[in-house]
Design a protein around this motif. Structure first.
Motif, PDB file in Angstrom:
ATOM      1  N   LEU A  10       1.000  -1.229  -0.070  1.00 25.25           N
ATOM      2  CA  LEU A  10      -0.034  -0.236  -0.100  1.00 25.25           C
ATOM      3  C   LEU A  10       0.883   1.212  -0.107  1.00 25.25           C
ATOM      4  O   LEU A  10       1.875   1.305   0.812  1.00 25.25           O
ATOM      5  CB  LEU A  10      -1.118  -0.030   1.303  1.00 25.25           C
ATOM      6  CG  LEU A  10      -1.947   1.262   1.458  1.00 25.25           C
ATOM      7  CD1 LEU A  10      -2.710   1.368   0.441  1.00 25.25           C
ATOM      8  CD2 LEU A  10      -2.432   1.411   2.737  1.00 25.25           C
ATOM      9  N   PRO A  87      -3.669   6.281  -8.185  1.00 24.42           N
ATOM     10  CA  PRO A  87      -4.480   5.577  -7.858  1.00 24.42           C
ATOM     11  C   PRO A  87      -4.849   4.437  -8.910  1.00 24.42           C
ATOM     12  O   PRO A  87      -5.182   3.237  -8.754  1.00 24.42           O
ATOM     13  CB  PRO A  87      -5.765   5.965  -7.481  1.00 24.42           C
ATOM     14  CG  PRO A  87      -5.342   7.466  -7.213  1.00 24.42           C
ATOM     15  CD  PRO A  87      -4.031   7.775  -7.705  1.00 24.42           C
ATOM     16  N   ASP A  89      -2.880   2.975 -10.906  1.00 26.73           N
ATOM     17  CA  ASP A  89      -2.042   1.996 -10.911  1.00 26.73           C
ATOM     18  C   ASP A  89      -2.192   0.826 -10.090  1.00 26.73           C
ATOM     19  O   ASP A  89      -1.271  -0.207 -10.125  1.00 26.73           O
ATOM     20  CB  ASP A  89      -0.462   2.607 -10.475  1.00 26.73           C
ATOM     21  CG  ASP A  89      -0.035   3.678 -11.599  1.00 26.73           C
ATOM     22  OD1 ASP A  89       0.436   4.552 -11.180  1.00 26.73           O
ATOM     23  OD2 ASP A  89       0.095   3.633 -12.888  1.00 26.73           O
ATOM     24  N   THR A  90      -3.139   0.994  -9.280  1.00 29.86           N
ATOM     25  CA  THR A  90      -3.661  -0.202  -8.470  1.00 29.86           C
ATOM     26  C   THR A  90      -3.968  -1.431  -9.319  1.00 29.86           C
ATOM     27  O   THR A  90      -4.619  -1.204 -10.111  1.00 29.86           O
ATOM     28  CB  THR A  90      -4.806   0.241  -7.585  1.00 29.86           C
ATOM     29  OG1 THR A  90      -4.518   1.457  -6.741  1.00 29.86           O
ATOM     30  CG2 THR A  90      -5.185  -1.054  -6.726  1.00 29.86           C
ATOM     31  N   THR A 119      -1.536  -1.352  -4.324  1.00 30.76           N
ATOM     32  CA  THR A 119      -2.539  -0.473  -3.795  1.00 30.76           C
ATOM     33  C   THR A 119      -1.967   1.228  -3.821  1.00 30.76           C
ATOM     34  O   THR A 119      -1.329   0.971  -2.977  1.00 30.76           O
ATOM     35  CB  THR A 119      -3.272  -0.998  -2.791  1.00 30.76           C
ATOM     36  OG1 THR A 119      -3.642  -2.443  -3.050  1.00 30.76           O
ATOM     37  CG2 THR A 119      -4.604  -0.226  -2.616  1.00 30.76           C
ATOM     38  N   VAL A 120      -2.418   1.717  -4.477  1.00 28.56           N
ATOM     39  CA  VAL A 120      -2.238   3.255  -4.324  1.00 28.56           C
ATOM     40  C   VAL A 120      -3.367   3.867  -3.957  1.00 28.56           C
ATOM     41  O   VAL A 120      -4.529   3.945  -4.678  1.00 28.56           O
ATOM     42  CB  VAL A 120      -1.902   3.863  -5.702  1.00 28.56           C
ATOM     43  CG1 VAL A 120      -1.239   5.100  -5.598  1.00 28.56           C
ATOM     44  CG2 VAL A 120      -0.541   2.918  -6.337  1.00 28.56           C
ATOM     45  N   SER A 121      -3.509   4.460  -2.770  1.00 30.07           N
ATOM     46  CA  SER A 121      -4.668   4.935  -2.014  1.00 30.07           C
ATOM     47  C   SER A 121      -4.215   5.828  -1.010  1.00 30.07           C
ATOM     48  O   SER A 121      -3.262   5.636  -0.186  1.00 30.07           O
ATOM     49  CB  SER A 121      -5.588   3.880  -1.521  1.00 30.07           C
ATOM     50  OG  SER A 121      -6.545   4.600  -0.877  1.00 30.07           O
TER      51      SER A 121
END
Length: 122
Positions: A10, A87, A89-90, A119-121
């Protein structure tokens, strides 16, 4: 032939991650190691690849300027450095090997490792 991807996790938007693909049992002459990603319900898409014959690289438009693929031949590891993550790229990221040079399409790869989730968040 074994490929094992690792390094997912993450990360906040704008952050960085480095994925690793440890590979063994694969003849590197004129071969290509590629990174792909997939989200549920969508086709697997190519992200970047590196060719062993001349260490040339290729990138998807979405990765250009942000991602860098490189190879540590002594360790048999191919890296995917991902910067300025977004995001979108998730995805699950996979590494794969092709016995031929300069391959960019998933169907051209005969060997696949398991995925590592990015996970990009915020």
């Amino acid at each position: 032939v074994q490929l094992q991807a690792s390094g997912g996790g993450l990360v906040q938007p704008g952050g960085s991650l480095r994925l690793s693909c440890a590979h063994s049992g694969f003849p590197l002459d004129h071969s290509t190691i590629g990174w792909f990603r997939q989200v549920p319900g969508k086709e697997r898409e190519g992200v970047a690849c590196i060719t062993s014959s001349d260490w040339s690289t290729a990138y998807a438009d979405s990765a250009k300027g942000r991602f860098t693929v490189s190879s540590d031949n002594a360790k048999n590891i191919v890296y995917l450095q991902m910067n300025s993550l977004k995001p979108e790229d998730t995805a699950d990221y996979y590494c794969a090997a092709s016995a031929y040079s300069g391959r960019t399409q998933a169907h051209e790869y005969g060997y696949w490792g398991q995925g590592t989730l990015v996970t990009v968040s915020s």
